[in-house]
Design an enzyme around this catalytic site. Structure first.
Site, short mmCIF file in Angstrom:
data_model
loop_
_atom_site.label_atom_id
_atom_site.label_comp_id
_atom_site.label_asym_id
_atom_site.label_seq_id
_atom_site.Cartn_x
_atom_site.Cartn_y
_atom_site.Cartn_z
N ARG A 47 0.80 -1.21 0.00
CA ARG A 47 0.00 0.00 0.00
C ARG A 47 0.84 1.27 0.00
O ARG A 47 0.47 2.25 -0.61
CB ARG A 47 -0.94 0.00 1.21
CG ARG A 47 -2.17 -0.87 0.97
CD ARG A 47 -3.04 -0.92 2.18
NE ARG A 47 -2.26 -1.33 3.34
CZ ARG A 47 -2.78 -1.74 4.48
NH1 ARG A 47 -4.09 -1.79 4.63
NH2 ARG A 47 -2.03 -2.10 5.49
N GLY A 191 10.32 -27.28 5.03
CA GLY A 191 11.49 -26.98 4.19
C GLY A 191 12.80 -27.19 4.93
O GLY A 191 13.86 -26.98 4.38
N ASP A 245 0.41 -20.83 16.72
CA ASP A 245 1.63 -20.29 16.12
C ASP A 245 2.61 -21.41 15.75
O ASP A 245 3.30 -21.31 14.73
CB ASP A 245 2.28 -19.31 17.11
CG ASP A 245 3.40 -18.49 16.48
OD1 ASP A 245 3.20 -17.98 15.37
OD2 ASP A 245 4.49 -18.38 17.10
N HIS A 250 3.53 -26.35 12.59
CA HIS A 250 4.90 -26.88 12.47
C HIS A 250 5.06 -28.25 13.15
O HIS A 250 5.53 -29.20 12.54
CB HIS A 250 5.91 -25.90 13.09
CG HIS A 250 5.87 -24.51 12.50
ND1 HIS A 250 5.55 -24.28 11.18
CD2 HIS A 250 6.11 -23.29 13.03
CE1 HIS A 250 5.61 -22.98 10.94
NE2 HIS A 250 5.94 -22.35 12.05
N GLN A 372 17.24 -28.05 14.76
CA GLN A 372 18.01 -26.81 14.85
C GLN A 372 18.31 -26.49 16.29
O GLN A 372 17.58 -26.96 17.16
CB GLN A 372 17.23 -25.65 14.22
CG GLN A 372 15.94 -25.36 14.97
CD GLN A 372 15.00 -24.45 14.22
OE1 GLN A 372 14.94 -24.48 13.01
NE2 GLN A 372 14.28 -23.63 14.94
N TYR A 378 21.25 -38.39 16.62
CA TYR A 378 22.06 -39.27 17.43
C TYR A 378 21.20 -40.30 18.13
O TYR A 378 20.02 -40.07 18.41
CB TYR A 378 22.94 -38.51 18.41
CG TYR A 378 22.24 -37.52 19.31
CD1 TYR A 378 22.06 -36.19 18.92
CD2 TYR A 378 21.78 -37.91 20.56
CE1 TYR A 378 21.43 -35.28 19.75
CE2 TYR A 378 21.16 -37.00 21.40
CZ TYR A 378 20.98 -35.69 20.99
OH TYR A 378 20.35 -34.80 21.80
C1 BG6 Z 1 6.97 -18.91 12.90
C2 BG6 Z 1 6.31 -18.41 14.15
O1 BG6 Z 1 6.05 -19.64 12.14
O2 BG6 Z 1 8.06 -19.75 13.26
C3 BG6 Z 1 7.30 -17.67 15.03
O3 BG6 Z 1 5.25 -17.53 13.81
C4 BG6 Z 1 8.52 -18.53 15.28
O4 BG6 Z 1 6.70 -17.32 16.26
C5 BG6 Z 1 9.07 -19.11 13.99
O5 BG6 Z 1 9.50 -17.71 15.90
C6 BG6 Z 1 10.17 -20.11 14.26
O6 BG6 Z 1 10.77 -20.51 13.07
P1 BG6 Z 1 12.23 -21.12 13.10
O7 BG6 Z 1 12.47 -21.52 11.69
O8 BG6 Z 1 13.14 -20.04 13.58
O9 BG6 Z 1 12.20 -22.28 14.04
#
Ligand code: BG6
EC number: 1.1.1.49
Length: 484
Positions: A47, A191, A245, A250, A372, A378
């Protein structure tokens, strides 16, 4: 052979996601030669009233991270930035999108590659509330005039809705405009290198095949921790909370890959079929198998209401009611403002029957996949303590990626996923029925939390979260082991 022209349109171009993730991922692809400058044009749409140059200046600092970056990288980033054009306009009026379409068409014509097909990738780095109008505008104003081999694809980011009902509504609105094969719902965990490794690990190793079931596995834990709080995202976060979230998307996606049956083939649809079956086999979550937490200081954020019950931490146990997993708790745990930053999958095996070494207390076999930081896998094993005496000790068979694959740099999740959208590979994207099944699992609990029927327990920022969560794990049969 040229694929014709490829236009990548980033909507919400001056927002955080675009600056921090989308443009840097595009730059990395460009750097590695995946975006051919003879074919590609990139557009930012938002915008605010900006010139091309102003948008480029906003993005520049995010492309090359290292201070004193090499001149080559700087030069390359300048060349990349030249590919980006900016169009400003509202998200709900034809006027702006018609101008966008005109700008895209002009670029398509100006490149000699325009003799090939026109490919248009729309990346919605926007809040979901504007998905429906934006998709409608894209459909009416910006769909390429069909040519052989051309396509229009839409990439959307979570959150896809807030609960089952709103997600379904969103799905049908977008589904009324575009075919499922054109919609790419990003879950960036899909990914990640070690998430993508999951299927290989499970189905290409004879070792695991007979062990991966309720006869041998005591419990599975999928854990996400961050050592910082909501950092200015209070407005978004308080409406969504940690379950929406992180857990509902995830961690649940990771769970699917751990628990699914072997797909018929590696075709995206075959894989996604199996994932849906897992989700559909999850039985309703019981309140006594949930611990919610909220870190102290969370409500100090001016955008968070003083009486907020929104969880910033949650441990929930999911139970998959099928032949392979009945009785095995899947513990999903996620928290903000914790003592460390880490994401891992822990597969804990059952005790050895007839324990002649009396070593059970030292710990069980546990297979850990660290997503990560510092990717690793392991296996915790019990071995003889080296030396004269017959003592046992827990040790590890360790595959740490940094040591084992020193010369390979692991691609960013977004890089890989954007490349998939260009190739048209939907394997690592969430299908509509998967999304629905994922919301079905969590919606009743989320509604109970909103009504205040399940309360968040305060915990200290920088801690392990509420102690009640550890007690829940213990009750679920997780045996805490030490070290590593
Ligand atoms: C996002 C969330 O989807 O994933 C965030 O909205 C979070 O709150 C992030 O910090 C974490 O991603 P990664 O790849 O750093 O584990």
């Amino acid at each position: 052979a040229t694929g014709g022209s490829l236009s990548i349109i980033v909507l919400g171009a001056s927002g955080d996601l675009a600056k921090k993730k989308t443009f840097p991922a595009l730059f990395n692809l460009y750097q590695q030669g995946f975006l051919n400058p003879d074919e590609v044009h990139i557009f930012g749409y938002a915008r605010s009233n900006l010139s091309d140059q102003e948008l480029r200046d906003k993005i520049r600092g995010y492309l090359v991270h290292v201070k004193n970056a090499s001149e080559k990288a700087e030069a390359l980033s300048s060349k990349f930035l030249q590919l980006i054009k900016y169009v400003s306009g509202p998200y709900d009026s034809e006027d702006g999108f018609k101008r966008l379409d005109k700008a895209i068409s002009e670029q398509e014509i100006s490149k000699k590659s325009s003799e090939g097909s026109s490919r248009r990738l729309f990346y919605l780095a926007l809040p979901p509330s504007v998905y429906p109008p934006v998709c409608k505008m894209i459909k009416t104003c910006c769909t390429n005039k069909s040519d052989v081999g051309g396509w229009t694809r839409i990439v959307v980011e979570k959150p896809f809705g807030k609960d089952l009902e709103s997600a379904e509504q969103l799905s049908s609105q977008i589904g009324g405009l575009f075919d499922e094969s054109q919609i790419y719902r990003i879950d960036h965990y899909l990914g990640k290198e070690l998430v993508q490794n999951m299927l290989v690990l499970r189905f290409a190793n004879r070792l695991f095949l007979p062990l991966w079931n309720r006869d041998n596995i005591a419990n599975v834990q999928i854990v996400f921790r961050e050592d910082f709080g909501i950092e200015g995202r209070g407005g978004y976060f308080d409406e969504y909370g940690i379950i929406r979230d992180i857990i509902q998307n995830h961690l649940l996606q990771v769970l699917c890959l751990v628990a699914m049956e072997k797909p018929i083939s590696l075709k995206p649809e075959h894989i996604r079929d199996e994932k849906v079956k897992v989700l559909q086999s999850v039985i309703p979550i019981k309140d006594e198998e949930v611990v919610l937490g909220q870190y102290e200081g969370y409500r100090d954020d001016p955008t968070v209401p003083n009486d907020s019950n929104t969880p910033t931490f949650a441990t929930t146990i999911l139970r998959i009611d099928n032949e392979r997993w009945e009785g095995v708790p899947f513990i999903l745990k996620a928290g903000k403002a914790m003592s460390s930053k880490k994401a891992d999958i822990r597969i804990q095996f059952k005790d050895v029957p007839g324990d002649i070494f009396k070593c059970q207390k030292q710990g069980r076999n546990e297979f850990v996949i660290r997503l990560q930081p510092s990717e690793a896998m392991y296996m915790k094993l019990t071995v003889k303590q080296p030396g004269l005496e017959m003592q046992t000790v827990q040790s590890e068979l360790d595959l740490s990626y940094k040591q084992r694959y020193q010369d390979v740099s692991i691609p960013e999740a977004y890089e890989r996923l954007i490349l998939d959208t260009i190739k048209g590979d939907q394997q690592h994207f969430v299908r509509r029925d998967e999304l629905k099944a994922a919301w079905e699992i969590f919606t009743p609990l989320l509604h109970r939390i909103e009504k205040g029927e399940v309360k968040s327990i305060p915990y200290k920022a920088g801690s392990r979260g509420p102690t009640e969560a550890d007690q829940l794990l213990e009750k679920a049969g997780y045996l805490q082991t030490h070290g590593y």
